[in-house]
Design a protein around this motif. Structure first.
Motif, mmCIF file in Angstrom:
data_model
loop_
_atom_site.group_PDB
_atom_site.id
_atom_site.type_symbol
_atom_site.label_atom_id
_atom_site.label_comp_id
_atom_site.label_asym_id
_atom_site.label_seq_id
_atom_site.Cartn_x
_atom_site.Cartn_y
_atom_site.Cartn_z
ATOM 1 N N VAL A 153 13.533 -12.698 5.367
ATOM 2 C CA VAL A 153 12.211 -12.112 5.353
ATOM 3 C C VAL A 153 11.181 -12.696 4.293
ATOM 4 O O VAL A 153 11.537 -12.997 3.312
ATOM 5 C CB VAL A 153 12.478 -10.628 4.798
ATOM 6 N N PRO A 154 9.797 -13.137 4.795
ATOM 7 C CA PRO A 154 9.310 -13.869 3.783
ATOM 8 C C PRO A 154 9.070 -12.999 2.592
ATOM 9 O O PRO A 154 8.643 -12.044 2.523
ATOM 10 C CB PRO A 154 7.880 -14.050 4.612
ATOM 11 N N LYS A 155 8.953 -13.612 1.441
ATOM 12 C CA LYS A 155 9.196 -13.116 0.254
ATOM 13 C C LYS A 155 7.934 -12.411 0.062
ATOM 14 O O LYS A 155 7.821 -11.365 -0.581
ATOM 15 C CB LYS A 155 9.082 -14.143 -1.029
ATOM 16 N N LEU A 156 6.572 -12.972 0.351
ATOM 17 C CA LEU A 156 5.501 -12.331 0.108
ATOM 18 C C LEU A 156 5.294 -10.943 0.575
ATOM 19 O O LEU A 156 4.867 -9.874 0.204
ATOM 20 C CB LEU A 156 4.063 -13.002 0.419
ATOM 21 N N ALA A 157 5.652 -11.055 2.142
ATOM 22 C CA ALA A 157 5.555 -9.665 3.073
ATOM 23 C C ALA A 157 6.500 -8.867 2.377
ATOM 24 O O ALA A 157 6.172 -7.410 2.436
ATOM 25 C CB ALA A 157 6.021 -10.104 4.154
ATOM 26 N N ARG A 158 7.802 -9.211 1.973
ATOM 27 C CA ARG A 158 8.748 -8.081 1.316
ATOM 28 C C ARG A 158 8.140 -7.594 -0.128
ATOM 29 O O ARG A 158 8.036 -6.349 -0.158
ATOM 30 C CB ARG A 158 10.052 -8.763 1.010
ATOM 31 N N ALA A 159 7.640 -8.442 -0.826
ATOM 32 C CA ALA A 159 7.242 -7.934 -2.139
ATOM 33 C C ALA A 159 5.913 -6.967 -2.008
ATOM 34 O O ALA A 159 5.770 -5.809 -2.497
ATOM 35 C CB ALA A 159 6.756 -9.041 -2.768
ATOM 36 N N LEU A 160 4.921 -7.251 -0.915
ATOM 37 C CA LEU A 160 3.691 -6.403 -0.681
ATOM 38 C C LEU A 160 4.318 -5.083 -0.130
ATOM 39 O O LEU A 160 3.508 -4.115 -0.329
ATOM 40 C CB LEU A 160 2.627 -7.096 0.175
ATOM 41 N N THR A 161 5.302 -5.123 0.723
ATOM 42 C CA THR A 161 5.711 -4.016 1.531
ATOM 43 C C THR A 161 6.370 -2.888 0.208
ATOM 44 O O THR A 161 6.058 -1.805 0.406
ATOM 45 C CB THR A 161 6.628 -4.175 2.589
ATOM 46 N N LYS A 162 7.183 -3.543 -0.393
ATOM 47 C CA LYS A 162 7.700 -2.760 -1.740
ATOM 48 C C LYS A 162 6.689 -1.979 -2.438
ATOM 49 O O LYS A 162 6.758 -1.001 -2.841
ATOM 50 C CB LYS A 162 8.740 -3.560 -2.323
ATOM 51 N N GLN A 163 5.768 -2.942 -2.753
ATOM 52 C CA GLN A 163 4.708 -2.235 -3.700
ATOM 53 C C GLN A 163 3.733 -1.338 -3.068
ATOM 54 O O GLN A 163 3.396 -0.578 -3.712
ATOM 55 C CB GLN A 163 3.837 -3.525 -4.241
ATOM 56 N N GLN A 164 3.725 -1.759 -1.650
ATOM 57 C CA GLN A 164 2.857 -0.509 -0.819
ATOM 58 C C GLN A 164 3.471 0.806 -0.925
ATOM 59 O O GLN A 164 2.877 1.790 -1.291
ATOM 60 C CB GLN A 164 2.645 -1.040 0.465
ATOM 61 N N VAL A 165 4.933 0.724 -0.805
ATOM 62 C CA VAL A 165 5.495 2.183 -0.811
ATOM 63 C C VAL A 165 5.543 2.789 -1.937
ATOM 64 O O VAL A 165 5.388 4.145 -2.284
ATOM 65 C CB VAL A 165 7.225 1.538 -0.409
ATOM 66 N N ARG A 166 5.591 1.940 -3.313
ATOM 67 C CA ARG A 166 5.720 2.435 -4.799
ATOM 68 C C ARG A 166 4.382 2.667 -5.221
ATOM 69 O O ARG A 166 4.355 2.988 -6.416
ATOM 70 C CB ARG A 166 6.637 1.583 -5.445
ATOM 71 N N LYS A 167 3.115 2.190 -4.729
ATOM 72 C CA LYS A 167 1.876 2.161 -5.461
ATOM 73 C C LYS A 167 1.448 3.337 -5.880
ATOM 74 O O LYS A 167 0.754 3.267 -7.015
ATOM 75 C CB LYS A 167 0.988 1.144 -4.674
ATOM 76 N N ASN A 168 1.578 4.438 -5.230
ATOM 77 C CA ASN A 168 1.044 5.759 -5.649
ATOM 78 C C ASN A 168 1.426 6.164 -6.976
ATOM 79 O O ASN A 168 0.842 6.738 -7.829
ATOM 80 C CB ASN A 168 1.287 6.668 -4.442
ATOM 81 N N GLU A 169 2.955 6.108 -7.439
ATOM 82 C CA GLU A 169 3.307 6.381 -8.384
ATOM 83 C C GLU A 169 2.957 5.560 -9.643
ATOM 84 O O GLU A 169 2.667 5.792 -10.767
ATOM 85 C CB GLU A 169 4.867 6.491 -8.422
ATOM 86 N N ILE A 170 2.749 4.218 -9.690
ATOM 87 C CA ILE A 170 2.543 3.280 -10.410
ATOM 88 C C ILE A 170 0.913 3.290 -10.666
ATOM 89 O O ILE A 170 0.756 3.217 -11.760
ATOM 90 C CB ILE A 170 2.955 2.042 -9.949
#
Length: 288
Positions: free
Chosen positions: A232-249
């Protein structure tokens, strides 16, 4: 500004502001509170909490941990395993002397902001994270564990958010961290009861992902987790993770000062100080 840039900018500004005050980092000559090594076989960074005897979470530990997280982000590591260097304890939670008796308001404000910063960096990290829970993980120890993406635990230990019986109310961002792992009803039951779960109970409800018998097995299970992202491309994985968690952060980033003020007001209430004092006394009595 996108979320990833907001996260980096806010963390940088916070670190600069906090470091400009009276609470400077411990000297290089002092013992490291957080050790970092790299597994030679997998290239994964192993971060070990090292504030003996029980990894109680202090202002200084939070600051050192955040520095480590910044280094790992800049190095674009493959992944991180968070563990303990202390015998039988992953982390005992927040250092009670930061909360009792009647904490200095300036130090507490810095302490709480660095706790927030630790959570933001760990929960929102761009790289995959595993908590190897190699000891008891109550309260703040559990917060660190559930901020990671994957949790591996040794048998016969306890984990949970036991703030309520000590008279403390878990902040909103901690509650949301737990609800991101467990169903809302189960999270509420654990929070309001403050019950600590043994390893098997934690596995049965999904609070942890794997039970292992030793560190070698933990490293092997961690590698299995990390390897799922090898293609999995690192950038795509990182942005997807942060998209999932961004509301709380994002919610915490916008409300950091008020969150610290609310918690301090609660801690300073006489009834809260009394309950914490009783708990503190019980800990001292156990050591005698």
């Amino acid at each position: 500004m996108n979320f990833s840039r907001l996260l980096k900018t806010t963390s940088a500004l916070t670190s600069r502001w906090l470091c400009s005050g009276r609470f400077q980092s411990t000297s290089a000559a002092a013992q490291k509170l957080v050790d970092v090594s790299v597994d030679s076989k997998t290239g994964v960074s192993i971060v070990s909490l090292n504030r003996k005897p029980v990894n109680s979470l202090s202002l200084e530990l939070f600051k050192e941990f955040c520095g480590v997280m910044d280094d790992l982000e800049s190095e674009k590591v493959r992944g991180m395993i968070l563990k303990s260097s202390c015998d039988n304890v992953f982390s005992s939670g927040l250092d009670i002397t930061e909360l009792y008796p009647h904490p200095d308001e300036d130090r507490f404000h810095a302490f709480w902001l660095w706790f927030q910063e630790t959570w933001i960096k760990l929960y929102g990290s761009s790289f995959p994270t595993v908590a190897f829970i190699n000891g008891h993980a109550p309260a703040g120890g559990c917060v660190l564990a559930i901020s990671c993406e994957y949790r591996i635990m040794l048998p016969y230990y306890k984990i949970g958010l036991n703030e309520a019986p000590v008279g403390i109310v878990a902040p909103d961002w901690v509650v949301n961290s737990l609800k991101s792992v467990l169903a809302s009803r189960k999270a509420e039951q654990l929070l309001t009861s403050g019950r600590l779960l043994d390893t098997q109970e934690a596995f049965d409800i999904g609070l942890i992902d794997k039970i292992v018998n030793n560190e070698e097995e933990a490293l092997a299970r961690s590698e299995e987790f990390f390897s799922t992202f090898d293609n999995v491309p690192k950038l795509a994985r990182a942005l997807t993770k942060q998209q999932v968690r961004k509301n709380e952060i994002s919610k915490l980033i916008k409300n950091r000062s008020n969150d610290a003020k609310l918690f301090l007001n609660h801690i300073l209430r006489p009834e809260t100080q009394k309950i914490i004092g009783s708990y503190f006394k019980s800990l001292k009595d156990r050591k005698k």
